[in-house]
Design an enzyme around this catalytic site. Structure first.
Site, mmCIF file in Angstrom:
data_model
loop_
_atom_site.group_PDB
_atom_site.id
_atom_site.type_symbol
_atom_site.label_atom_id
_atom_site.label_comp_id
_atom_site.label_asym_id
_atom_site.label_seq_id
_atom_site.Cartn_x
_atom_site.Cartn_y
_atom_site.Cartn_z
ATOM 1 N N ASN A 1 0.884 -1.246 0.031
ATOM 2 C CA ASN A 1 -0.144 0.038 -0.090
ATOM 3 C C ASN A 1 0.795 1.321 -0.009
ATOM 4 O O ASN A 1 0.683 2.206 -0.681
ATOM 5 C CB ASN A 1 -1.103 -0.018 1.100
ATOM 6 C CG ASN A 1 -1.814 -1.117 1.137
ATOM 7 O OD1 ASN A 1 -1.462 -2.152 1.343
ATOM 8 N ND2 ASN A 1 -3.203 -0.646 1.043
ATOM 9 N N LYS B 1 1.179 4.015 -3.169
ATOM 10 C CA LYS B 1 0.054 5.109 -2.927
ATOM 11 C C LYS B 1 0.820 6.318 -2.190
ATOM 12 O O LYS B 1 0.346 7.419 -2.519
ATOM 13 C CB LYS B 1 -1.171 4.639 -1.911
ATOM 14 C CG LYS B 1 -1.984 3.702 -2.355
ATOM 15 C CD LYS B 1 -3.138 3.349 -1.511
ATOM 16 C CE LYS B 1 -4.316 2.506 -2.217
ATOM 17 N NZ LYS B 1 -5.231 2.344 -1.094
ATOM 18 N N SER C 1 -1.771 4.919 11.622
ATOM 19 C CA SER C 1 -2.977 4.298 12.276
ATOM 20 C C SER C 1 -2.402 3.294 13.066
ATOM 21 O O SER C 1 -1.606 3.303 13.851
ATOM 22 C CB SER C 1 -3.890 3.939 11.162
ATOM 23 O OG SER C 1 -4.981 3.791 11.960
ATOM 24 N N ASP D 1 -10.863 12.958 10.011
ATOM 25 C CA ASP D 1 -10.616 11.540 10.002
ATOM 26 C C ASP D 1 -11.533 10.945 10.790
ATOM 27 O O ASP D 1 -12.026 11.295 12.062
ATOM 28 C CB ASP D 1 -9.369 11.445 10.863
ATOM 29 C CG ASP D 1 -8.764 10.178 11.030
ATOM 30 O OD1 ASP D 1 -9.699 9.180 11.112
ATOM 31 O OD2 ASP D 1 -7.466 9.945 10.969
ATOM 32 N N HIS E 1 -8.513 10.011 6.806
ATOM 33 C CA HIS E 1 -7.557 8.732 7.389
ATOM 34 C C HIS E 1 -6.882 8.172 6.098
ATOM 35 O O HIS E 1 -6.165 7.053 6.445
ATOM 36 C CB HIS E 1 -8.483 7.721 8.124
ATOM 37 C CG HIS E 1 -7.587 6.927 9.118
ATOM 38 N ND1 HIS E 1 -6.880 7.424 10.425
ATOM 39 C CD2 HIS E 1 -7.371 5.438 8.930
ATOM 40 C CE1 HIS E 1 -6.464 6.343 10.743
ATOM 41 N NE2 HIS E 1 -6.842 5.448 10.213
#
Length: 281
Positions: A60, A64, A149, A226, A259
């Site tokens: 990811n 990204k 996160s 978020d 988020h």
């Protein structure tokens, strides 16, 4: 168990290379993948570890975040592990997005059923050793750590417990006080049992009172839009705990951001600059 390290992907980007590897993890008892961005550098590159969030793999961030642009410019390697063991087929491992597969929480589980979930040891011990043995172009003794996160929680807790191993830490929307949020309570109950003292060993807000002789400011970015900010992330609790012990912390609330990786991509360059400073590049 032989590591059986093999390259499974390579893509040129900003004159460096995104490379993906597979190996047998002794710590986790399964085959694992991880990604490295190697910058175009004639010197050995220091390492920035990136720990990803719930449901993510090692891909990811590489796909990204756009972090490679700044990493290439500064000559810093990006090392991205996966977020849990995979392929063990433990009953219930894939029943929910916030526990089991893709949700290792960067701890060493003590409950028998989840004994392979030892992402803390994998990130802190096994992976750095594997890197130093196989990639002479990396200067693994100079390392920093960051994450998002669940991975922000991982980065903060791993950094605080290993101040000798990492020069700096930063986080995007970290789960900063997991013992007091639903995600953390669910994960800790299942991985660590009911012993609350064991939970506190993996909670940045608890750890900062014990480990606060920091050489660099902790940087946290938090999007104000978020959806998880009010109930799950609790950066304000971490901020209060840092104030009590005068730990250097910069929390930046970013209006309008959520988020997602759009948020990460917007501010990742600031985070890399933060680590570059601490790594004295």
């Amino acid at each position: 168990m032989e590591s059986g390290l093999s390259e499974i992907g390579s893509t040129k980007m900003f004159d460096g290379y995104n490379k993906r590897y597979k190996h047998n993890s002794e710590t986790l008892g399964c085959s694992m993948t991880f990604s490295i961005y190697f910058p175009p550098s004639s010197h050995r590159s220091p390492v920035l570890y990136w720990l990803s969030g719930l449901t993510c793999t090692d891909e990811n961030f590489i796909i990204k975040s756009g972090a490679q642009r700044a990493a290439s410019a500064h000559g810093i390697a990006l090392v991205v592990p996966d977020t849990s063991p995979r392929g063990l087929n433990i009953e219930g491992e894939a029943d929910s997005y916030d526990f089991g597969v893709g949700a290792g929480f960067y701890l060493n589980a003590t409950q028998e059923k989840w004994k392979n979930w030892r992402m803390y040891d994998y990130v802190v011990k096994e992976l750095p050793k594997l890197l130093s043995e196989n990639f002479p172009q990396l200067d693994t003794a100079r390392a920093s750590i960051s994450g998002h996160s669940m991975g922000g929680h991982g980065a903060l807790t791993i950094y605080l417990k290993n101040l000798d191993k990492y020069k700096s830490v930063s986080a995007f929307a970290p789960i900063a006080n997991p013992i007091n949020c639903p995600w953390g309570q669910k994960a800790f109950t299942n991985y660590l049992g009911d012993n609350k003292a064991a939970w506190e060993e993996y909670d940045a807000t608890c750890l900062i009172s014990k480990f606060n002789n920091l050489s660099a400011t902790i940087l946290i970015d938090q999007g104000e839009n978020d959806q998880f900010y009010p109930d799950q992330l609790l950066p304000n609790k971490f901020e209060e705990a840092c104030k009590k012990v005068n730990a250097p912390l910069l929390v930046r609330l970013q209006p309008g951001y959520d988020h997602s990786y759009y948020f990460i991509a917007t501010f990742i360059e600031d985070h890399i600059s933060h680590h570059v400073q601490a790594l004295e590049l």
